[in-house]
Design a protein around this motif. Structure first.
Motif, PDB file in Angstrom:
ATOM      1  N   ASP A  36       0.833  -1.198   0.000  1.00 30.89           N
ATOM      2  CA  ASP A  36       0.000   0.000   0.000  1.00 30.89           C
ATOM      3  C   ASP A  36       0.866   1.245   0.000  1.00 30.89           C
ATOM      4  N   GLY A  37       0.359   2.283  -0.670  1.00 35.18           N
ATOM      5  CA  GLY A  37       1.154   3.479  -0.884  1.00 35.18           C
ATOM      6  C   GLY A  37       1.572   4.200   0.372  1.00 35.18           C
ATOM      7  N   ALA A  38       0.748   4.090   1.432  1.00 37.86           N
ATOM      8  CA  ALA A  38       1.046   4.831   2.655  1.00 37.86           C
ATOM      9  C   ALA A  38       2.372   4.407   3.269  1.00 37.86           C
ATOM     10  N   MET A  39       2.775   3.162   3.049  1.00 33.65           N
ATOM     11  CA  MET A  39       4.022   2.697   3.647  1.00 33.65           C
ATOM     12  C   MET A  39       5.233   3.413   3.059  1.00 33.65           C
ATOM     13  N   PHE A  40       5.066   4.047   1.884  1.00 32.33           N
ATOM     14  CA  PHE A  40       6.167   4.762   1.240  1.00 32.33           C
ATOM     15  C   PHE A  40       6.266   6.220   1.711  1.00 32.33           C
ATOM     16  N   GLY A  41       5.343   6.617   2.601  1.00 26.51           N
ATOM     17  CA  GLY A  41       5.453   7.920   3.231  1.00 26.51           C
ATOM     18  C   GLY A  41       4.617   9.000   2.576  1.00 26.51           C
ATOM     19  N   ILE A  42       4.969  10.244   2.837  1.00 26.01           N
ATOM     20  CA  ILE A  42       4.228  11.417   2.379  1.00 26.01           C
ATOM     21  C   ILE A  42       3.975  11.327   0.872  1.00 26.01           C
ATOM     22  N   GLY A  43       2.716  11.506   0.482  1.00 28.79           N
ATOM     23  CA  GLY A  43       2.359  11.462  -0.926  1.00 28.79           C
ATOM     24  C   GLY A  43       1.963  10.088  -1.426  1.00 28.79           C
ATOM     25  N   GLY A  44       2.080   9.059  -0.581  1.00 27.47           N
ATOM     26  CA  GLY A  44       1.792   7.707  -1.022  1.00 27.47           C
ATOM     27  C   GLY A  44       0.364   7.246  -0.817  1.00 27.47           C
ATOM     28  N   SER A  45      -0.372   7.933   0.052  1.00 31.52           N
ATOM     29  CA  SER A  45      -1.741   7.508   0.340  1.00 31.52           C
ATOM     30  C   SER A  45      -2.595   7.560  -0.921  1.00 31.52           C
ATOM     31  N   GLY A  46      -3.419   6.526  -1.087  1.00 29.39           N
ATOM     32  CA  GLY A  46      -4.265   6.434  -2.272  1.00 29.39           C
ATOM     33  C   GLY A  46      -3.625   5.679  -3.416  1.00 29.39           C
ATOM     34  N   PHE A  47      -2.370   5.236  -3.240  1.00 25.72           N
ATOM     35  CA  PHE A  47      -1.668   4.454  -4.255  1.00 25.72           C
ATOM     36  C   PHE A  47      -1.484   3.016  -3.763  1.00 25.72           C
TER      37      PHE A  47
END
Length: 387
Positions: free
Chosen positions: A353-364
């Motif tokens: 999930d995108g959130a694990m990649f940090g700022i800007g990743g949510s929703g990916f």
């Protein structure tokens, strides 16, 4: 030789990570795993043959590192990236994330800071934090379905405690091949501010669609003087379990300080099979690499076409390098938890999930397309049904 990337490999009993930790990480084990960044393709036969040949000599004692390890790495980089690496710049490291941790312990004091550029590979954050160092965030800017560096924000957040910046080149998860001008500008900034740049270039040999990887250390003398480059054949040839990483440090002072520490702790000696696999990959692997990249490109087009026709609210960002596709799912209008729930509990898919990649990743979501086309079709159809 023609390689068969449609072949389904049953990994049962091999102890592979992508299946082995599903229950622990996703809460269930009935998932199609397209998360961890290794491919579902068979390791090419010329590597297996080289390892098997050594196994025929059934004594596995202490060994010396063959000179051909270094000459094969130097020749590969020269041929593919037009960068002339000197032998003394090179050493073995036991993994790139481990190398990052080692460099942090050598160069960054406990009250000093490490800069990262999210959304980015999560160990860039976890490794300095786990070593008790503060992380400073220089988020990338989203521009037309890709990312650019934000130099204005970088200038605002940097202070005299910032000692090191970790660069993902090519970028993971979005697959950006950073332009030479961007790398030169980053090098100039970091040189002026006395900041070392670790350039993780593990996806360097997987540039796609006519794009070109540019080694950070090659773009200017300033870059060379502040750079520690990490590379490996592991992503390209699917040998992550063999651990075949290396470091390249052109600057004499940085190299002496780092390599002396590695040598003192005996962290610079490769295990027996690592040089064998690396030499085979770099001396026999170009035809395989070309065929594999062509198959990956077709898989990416397949995902793009499928989403356009059946999943229009999901926008795949086309990577310029690697077998990872950054899926923009924000048009679904779901919270992070709801998005993960759809993928895991309804589509029965395990992605990052995108959130694990940090700022800007949510929703990916990050999708690994290094898999047979039939598996990719199954995954997309499961997602279609879930949505």
């Amino acid at each position: 030789m023609t390689y068969d990337f449609d072949k389904i490999i049953d990994r049962t009993g091999s102890g592979d990570l992508k299946h082995g930790v599903l229950k622990e990480r996703y809460g269930r084990d009935d998932l199609l795993p397209l998360w961890v960044a290794d491919m579902d393709f068979e390791t090419p036969q010329f590597i297996t043959d080289a390892l098997r040949q050594r196994l025929e000599h059934s004594l596995f004692g202490y060994t010396v590192v063959p000179d051909e390890l270094w000459t094969s790495i130097i020749q590969w980089i020269r041929d593919h990236h037009q960068w002339e690496v000197k032998r003394e710049w090179l050493t073995y490291i036991p993994g790139i994330v481990k190398g990052i941790g080692m460099a942090i312990n050598v160069f960054v004091k406990e009250d000093e800071k490490v800069i990262i550029q999210p959304p980015v590979y999560h160990p860039f954050r976890l490794t300095p934090q786990g070593n008790g160092r503060k992380v400073v965030y220089n988020p990338l800017k989203e521009v037309d379905g890709t990312y650019e560096m934000d130099f204005e924000q970088l200038a605002e957040v940097v202070d005299d405690k910032c000692r090191l910046l970790i660069l993902s080149n090519p970028h993971n998860p979005a697959g950006v091949c950073w332009p030479k001008e961007t790398l030169q500008r980053l090098a100039h900034f970091c040189f002026e501010h006395n900041i070392i740049v670790i350039s993780d270039e593990i996806h360097a040999d997987m540039a796609l669609f006519g794009n070109k990887h540019i080694p950070f250390a090659s773009v200017s003398n300033e870059a060379a003087q502040i750079s520690i480059t990490f590379g490996a054949p592991s992503k390209t040839f699917n040998i992550a379990g063999i651990v075949s990483s290396y470091a390249i440090v052109p600057n004499d002072s940085l190299r002496r300080r780092f390599y002396t520490w590695l040598e003192a702790n005996e962290l610079n000696d490769p295990p027996l099979f690592s040089p064998i696999a690396t030499i085979a990959a770099y001396t026999q692997g170009e035809d395989y690499r070309q065929q594999m990249l062509s198959y990956i490109e077709d898989n990416i087009r397949f995902v793009e076409d499928y989403c356009r026709e059946h999943l229009p609210q999901i926008k795949p960002w086309r990577p310029q390098a690697s077998f990872l596709v950054w899926l923009d799912c924000r048009a679904l209008g779901l919270s992070h938890d709801a998005l993960v729930d759809i993928f895991v509990n309804h589509a029965h898919l395990a992605l990052n999930d995108g959130a694990m990649f940090g700022i800007g990743g949510s929703g990916f979501m990050r999708l690994n397309v290094g898999t047979p086309r039939a598996v990719l079709l199954q995954a997309l159809e499961q997602l279609f049904q879930a949505l």
